[in-house]
Design a protein around this motif. Sequence first.
Motif, short mmCIF file in Angstrom:
data_model
loop_
_atom_site.label_atom_id
_atom_site.label_comp_id
_atom_site.label_asym_id
_atom_site.label_seq_id
_atom_site.Cartn_x
_atom_site.Cartn_y
_atom_site.Cartn_z
N MET A 145 -8.66 -0.92 5.15
CA MET A 145 -8.17 -1.81 4.09
C MET A 145 -6.81 -1.41 3.56
O MET A 145 -6.11 -2.20 2.96
CB MET A 145 -9.16 -1.85 2.94
N ASP A 168 0.26 -8.82 3.68
CA ASP A 168 0.47 -8.24 2.35
C ASP A 168 1.82 -8.58 1.74
O ASP A 168 2.16 -8.08 0.68
CB ASP A 168 0.30 -6.72 2.44
N HIS A 180 -4.40 -4.56 10.24
CA HIS A 180 -5.23 -3.85 9.26
C HIS A 180 -6.17 -4.81 8.56
O HIS A 180 -6.04 -6.02 8.68
CB HIS A 180 -4.36 -3.03 8.28
N HIS A 182 -7.20 -7.69 -1.05
CA HIS A 182 -6.45 -8.80 -0.43
C HIS A 182 -6.97 -10.18 -0.84
O HIS A 182 -7.20 -11.05 0.01
CB HIS A 182 -6.48 -8.65 1.09
N HIS A 241 0.84 -1.21 0.00
CA HIS A 241 0.00 0.00 0.00
C HIS A 241 0.87 1.26 0.00
O HIS A 241 0.49 2.30 -0.50
CB HIS A 241 -0.88 0.06 1.25
N ALA A 286 -6.96 -6.78 6.31
CA ALA A 286 -6.49 -7.54 5.15
C ALA A 286 -7.14 -8.92 5.06
O ALA A 286 -7.02 -9.59 4.05
CB ALA A 286 -4.97 -7.72 5.25
ZN LIG Z 1 -3.29 -4.56 2.98
#
Ligand SMILES: [Zn+2]
Length: 306
Positions: free
Chosen positions: A208, A263, A188, A122, A52, A190
């Motif tokens: 997100m 992530d 977060h 995600h 991100h 995800a």
């Molecule tokens: Zn993320």
Amino acid sequence: MLAAGGCSDKPAMENEVPVVVVTTTHLSDLVHSLAGKQVKVISLMGPGVDPHLYKPTSRDLSSLAKADLIVFHGLLLEGRMAQALEQADRRGISSVAATSEIPKTLLLHDGEESEDGHTDPHVWFSPEIWSICVHTVMKKLIELDPESEAEIRKNARELLEEIEEIKIWSLEQVTGIPQGSRKLVTSHDAFRYFGKDLGLEVIGLQGMSTSVEAGLADRANLVDFIKQQNIPAIFVESSVNPAAMNEIAKESGVFIGGELFSDALGPPGESAIGPAGKSFQLNSWGGMMVHNVSTIAEALGSRNLP
Ligand SMILES: [Zn+2]
């Protein structure tokens, strides 16, 4: 395969192997699994890197410029790479968003039922959706190197079988968690696809994207929620600073159940044990899932541990 030596008239040179530039670690693993012997993979992001927030370096820009194919995630995951990807597109470099063929009905949005809300990127956490991404990337790799079609298709079949095997195994682990404890609190948001597929309620401190930091009110609400719901453990993520979650754990009197790969995949050279006692590398999709599921199942008290 373009660089096959031996029967070619001219000597095989490294630059005859198609170069595939990928953005995230998930895509690096995917392209390696499908065509690791046929192409050279250049991965822009490494383990622990947050897509991100990732800004391309000048080295990344030159890698993108010499790519024969760019595989990116899409759905605005690589929020700060849009310009670099557009620039490559203007130069006529072939590219594909791995998520481009996912039917809209399978995608989650931040606003309930809202078509214009941000789409949750995600999707690797859903075995069903990730299998669609495997097909999309497979087709593009075959287009790039048609002579290797049989090999790439064979690799895809094996990968899809592994994804299915891990999905079934993951469901078994999660169903061993007492019903009231099937709650996943992370840094977060995800894990919504993960939660939807495996039957876990998910709560993220940040939204997100990690680009908006959580405020004090968000933290206080989360502490209240953890206490009210009797949640036994919460989790940090390898690509997000753990400081806020550590404080929340302390304030709510719960323990950190472990570090999850959200992530970014894990580091090379480490593995986790999954279905049938098999070992999966943490820098692969399978290793990421197996590690996450076992960590969560153990911390939340699953009776079906491997
Ligand atoms: Zn993320």
